[in-house]
Enzyme design. Structure first.
Site, PDB file in Angstrom:
ATOM      1  N   CYS A 157     -11.323   2.584  -0.507  1.00 44.48           N
ATOM      2  CA  CYS A 157      -9.976   3.039  -0.177  1.00 44.48           C
ATOM      3  C   CYS A 157      -9.625   2.311   1.108  1.00 44.48           C
ATOM      4  O   CYS A 157     -10.422   2.293   2.060  1.00 44.48           O
ATOM      5  CB  CYS A 157      -9.947   4.544   0.051  1.00 44.48           C
ATOM      6  SG  CYS A 157      -8.361   5.095   0.716  1.00 44.48           S
ATOM      7  N   THR A 158      -8.462   1.687   1.104  1.00 50.20           N
ATOM      8  CA  THR A 158      -8.137   0.804   2.226  1.00 50.20           C
ATOM      9  C   THR A 158      -7.838   1.579   3.513  1.00 50.20           C
ATOM     10  O   THR A 158      -7.700   0.976   4.577  1.00 50.20           O
ATOM     11  CB  THR A 158      -6.963  -0.121   1.849  1.00 50.20           C
ATOM     12  OG1 THR A 158      -5.859   0.689   1.407  1.00 50.20           O
ATOM     13  CG2 THR A 158      -7.365  -1.071   0.746  1.00 50.20           C
ATOM     14  N   CYS A 177      -4.256  -1.481  -2.306  1.00 53.95           N
ATOM     15  CA  CYS A 177      -4.420  -0.040  -2.455  1.00 53.95           C
ATOM     16  C   CYS A 177      -5.274   0.177  -3.700  1.00 53.95           C
ATOM     17  O   CYS A 177      -4.908  -0.289  -4.789  1.00 53.95           O
ATOM     18  CB  CYS A 177      -3.046   0.593  -2.637  1.00 53.95           C
ATOM     19  SG  CYS A 177      -3.085   2.354  -3.030  1.00 53.95           S
ATOM     20  N   THR A 191      -5.932   2.998  -5.235  1.00 54.16           N
ATOM     21  CA  THR A 191      -5.335   3.952  -6.165  1.00 54.16           C
ATOM     22  C   THR A 191      -4.313   3.242  -7.063  1.00 54.16           C
ATOM     23  O   THR A 191      -4.315   3.415  -8.287  1.00 54.16           O
ATOM     24  CB  THR A 191      -4.662   5.100  -5.378  1.00 54.16           C
ATOM     25  OG1 THR A 191      -5.594   5.574  -4.408  1.00 54.16           O
ATOM     26  CG2 THR A 191      -4.249   6.223  -6.292  1.00 54.16           C
ATOM     27  N   ASP A 221       0.863  -1.190   0.000  1.00 50.26           N
ATOM     28  CA  ASP A 221       0.000   0.000   0.000  1.00 50.26           C
ATOM     29  C   ASP A 221       0.891   1.230   0.000  1.00 50.26           C
ATOM     30  O   ASP A 221       2.073   1.156   0.346  1.00 50.26           O
ATOM     31  CB  ASP A 221      -0.920   0.020   1.228  1.00 50.26           C
ATOM     32  CG  ASP A 221      -1.878   1.222   1.205  1.00 50.26           C
ATOM     33  OD1 ASP A 221      -2.525   1.447   0.161  1.00 50.26           O
ATOM     34  OD2 ASP A 221      -1.965   1.951   2.206  1.00 50.26           O
ATOM     35  N   SER A 222       0.288   2.367  -0.354  1.00 50.52           N
ATOM     36  CA  SER A 222       1.036   3.626  -0.298  1.00 50.52           C
ATOM     37  C   SER A 222       1.416   3.952   1.147  1.00 50.52           C
ATOM     38  O   SER A 222       2.354   4.715   1.371  1.00 50.52           O
ATOM     39  CB  SER A 222       0.172   4.747  -0.872  1.00 50.52           C
ATOM     40  OG  SER A 222      -1.023   4.846  -0.121  1.00 50.52           O
ATOM     41  N   TYR A 263      -0.897   8.620  -2.372  1.00 44.98           N
ATOM     42  CA  TYR A 263      -0.831   8.471  -3.826  1.00 44.98           C
ATOM     43  C   TYR A 263      -2.065   9.083  -4.513  1.00 44.98           C
ATOM     44  O   TYR A 263      -2.068   9.285  -5.715  1.00 44.98           O
ATOM     45  CB  TYR A 263      -0.818   6.985  -4.202  1.00 44.98           C
ATOM     46  CG  TYR A 263       0.493   6.249  -4.094  1.00 44.98           C
ATOM     47  CD1 TYR A 263       1.585   6.759  -3.395  1.00 44.98           C
ATOM     48  CD2 TYR A 263       0.616   4.991  -4.702  1.00 44.98           C
ATOM     49  CE1 TYR A 263       2.777   6.039  -3.301  1.00 44.98           C
ATOM     50  CE2 TYR A 263       1.805   4.275  -4.617  1.00 44.98           C
ATOM     51  CZ  TYR A 263       2.875   4.796  -3.918  1.00 44.98           C
ATOM     52  OH  TYR A 263       4.037   4.061  -3.840  1.00 44.98           O
ATOM     53  N   GLU A 282      -3.841   9.177   7.702  1.00 51.48           N
ATOM     54  CA  GLU A 282      -2.368   9.114   7.703  1.00 51.48           C
ATOM     55  C   GLU A 282      -1.784   9.943   8.847  1.00 51.48           C
ATOM     56  O   GLU A 282      -0.764   9.596   9.407  1.00 51.48           O
ATOM     57  CB  GLU A 282      -1.792   9.613   6.365  1.00 51.48           C
ATOM     58  CG  GLU A 282      -1.873   8.608   5.231  1.00 51.48           C
ATOM     59  CD  GLU A 282      -0.840   7.475   5.327  1.00 51.48           C
ATOM     60  OE1 GLU A 282       0.343   7.733   5.582  1.00 51.48           O
ATOM     61  OE2 GLU A 282      -1.250   6.308   5.146  1.00 51.48           O
TER      62      GLU A 282
END
Ligand code: DGL
Length: 294
Positions: free
Chosen positions: A210-211, A91, A93, A28-29, A60, A176
């Site tokens: 979206c995770t 992810c 994205t 994942d990002s 991302y 985040e």
């Protein structure tokens, strides 16, 4: 044994371990993929796993196709160096903007026997079975929503379902930066949900595409009218991976099965460990990964 002899011994053992293990790579990002990994590890604890969060370059969600492809491919190539025959892009994205090019252009060139899978198709295959009104809301990053991937994939499996998509660009930063339990998060959760439901009041199912979003699930539930449910992808992707491994013994037989789990981040490990433990539901200890250009 001398100190330098011991250090060589430990590094050599780590090298031997890496060479003999064939884990599933989970990418994942940042932290979001851990919500999917948590479900995968619970359902399939027998396999070895490596999780990589590209936290140094997250999010991302607003980045171009070229950038998301370049970043994702660099990470996928690293997984291959770590002997992962199978990589899951946990992810949306990256699944929307990089997966197809990686599968069709990059893999045949760099590792024709390895496999890279995403999270959009398995979710699209299932989402129609949750709705009674045949009206589904899809919430994701700008990258995922603007790609139109969910409309395209859901229409293949459930042509009768209408899909109403909305980008929620504030939600990933809230997660985040650890702000997902705050009043600020409440405000932005309410704002996007009202916007979505005002545009399509018959929606009875909202896909968190979206995770990162499962971390906002409590706040999302609080803002939803009765009869409207929010669906997270983790359990759907885990079931789909289990089925995939049954259908693909040529991949399954390559995977090592000692239940070993390792975490890597391209950013600060102490930060990662603190946040990641919340997403993963268990204590996490990560190793820093320095990709060439960061
Ligand atoms: N977790 C990622 C997803 O599922 C998005 C996070 C980001 O914007 O980097 O789309």
């Amino acid at each position: 044994m001398s100190v330098s002899g011991r250090s060589f011994f430990f590094r050599f053992n780590a090298y031997l371990y890496t060479m003999s293990s064939h884990p599933i790579g989970i990418f994942d990002s940042g932290y979001g993929g851990l919500t999917v990994f948590r479900s995968i590890a619970a359902l399939l604890p027998q396999y070895d796993y490596i999780y990589l969060g590209d936290n140094a370059r997250a999010p991302y969600g607003n980045r171009s196709y070229e950038t998301v492809h370049q970043y994702t491919l660099e990470c996928v190539e690293w997984f291959f160096k770590m002997n992962c025959p199978l990589v899951i892009l946990a992810c949306n994205t990256a699944s929307a903007k990089a997966l197809r090019t990686i599968q069709q252009v990059d893999l045949p060139r760099i590792a024709p026997n390895n496999r890279v899978l995403g999270v959009i198709r398995p979710t699209a295959e299932m989402i129609g079975s949750y709705t009674d009104t045949n009206s589904v809301g899809v919430l994701g990053t700008r990258g995922t929503i603007n790609s139109g991937s969910y409309e395209i994939e859901i229409s293949k499996f459930f042509p009768e379902v209408s899909v109403h998509s909305l980008a929620c660009p504030m939600w990933v930063p809230l997660v985040e930066y650890g702000e997902y339990n705050t009043d600020g998060a409440d405000f932005f959760v309410g704002k996007y949900l009202q916007q979505l439901l005002a545009a399509a009041p018959d929606i009875d199912t909202i896909l968190l595409a979206c995770t990162h979003y499962p971390l906002l699930a409590d706040k999302i539930k609080k803002h939803l009218p009765q009869g409207v449910k929010a669906i997270s992808q983790g359990p759907i992707v885990a079931d789909s991976l289990a089925e995939y491994l049954q259908r693909h013994p040529e991949t399954e037989l390559q995977l090592s099965k000692t239940g070993d789990v390792r975490f890597y981040t391209t950013d600060d490990t102490a930060d990662f460990d603190n946040h990641a433990s919340v997403f993963f539901g268990e204590k996490v200890r990560s190793t820093h990964l320095r990709l060439g250009h960061i």
